[in-house]
Design an enzyme around this catalytic site. Structure first.
Site: not given
Length: 206
Positions: A12, A58, A112, A161
């Site tokens: 990321d 989301h 993702k 992450c």
């Protein structure tokens, strides 16, 4: 060049996780030159980059939960879920991979977090369900089929992450090395807990 059974995982490295972005990590942009140099050196025969890639609605976004603010924790699908500012929305500038890195050296770019109902910190598994039994992204199988036995992990964010990806890589049967100086956290206050988690997971910190 490292042995062919060692892969680099860059997690990321996106503008939204850097100063000025929607969800900035502490000094998140400081690791870009080092990661760019690492990819340019072509020391790794296999390089994987992940890209947080959320729909605009989301479920991890605080904006989708009336009365809640970013960084509050709720229960989602029976699991604790930190609510985040809207970030890495599909197709937005903040969701792009950092342009200062030559991503042509990457063998795979894994997007993702694209399921609107499920968050996805790890490159290896979705957040839904208990650790070790969460839905797989397929990355572990892809790496195993390429003969990879060891994964070196870097990127953003160290305490979310990158940590989850390292832990899941270890659970998936890989030896894991955590490139500490090429990671940055959402909060430096979490660094001690991250080091404990890595130690408990048998993950070497470099």
């Amino acid at each position: 060049m490292y042995a062919k059974d060692i892969a680099l995982l860059v997690v990321d490295l996106q503008p939204d996780f850097m100063p000025g972005g929607a969800l900035p990590c502490h000094q998140g942009d400081a690791i870009v030159p080092g990661i760019a140099a690492l990819l340019a050196s072509r020391k790794y025969a296999t390089v994987v980059a992940t890209q947080d890639w959320h729909p605009h609605d989301h479920a991890s976004f605080a904006s989708q939960h009336s009365g809640h603010k970013p960084l509050e924790v709720i229960t989602l699908h029976g699991q604790s879920q930190t609510l985040w500012p809207d970030h890495c929305v599909q197709g937005s500038a903040g969701a792009a991979l950092d342009p200062r890195v030559d991503w042509n050296t990457a063998n795979l770019i894994l997007r993702k977090g694209s399921d609107r109902q499920v968050d996805s910190y790890s490159a290896f598994r979705e957040n839904f369900g208990p650790r070790g039994d969460r839905p797989a992204t397929g990355l572990a199988g892809w790496l195993h089929e390429r003969g990879i036995t060891e994964v070196h992990v870097c990127g953003l964010a160290r305490d979310y992450c990158v940590l989850w990806s390292a832990q899941d890589a270890a659970i998936s049967g890989f030896r894991v090395r955590f490139l500490w100086e090429l990671t940055r956290p959402v909060s430096a206050n979490n660094d001690a807990a991250v080091r404990i988690a890595l130690s408990e997971g048998g993950i070497e910190v470099l």
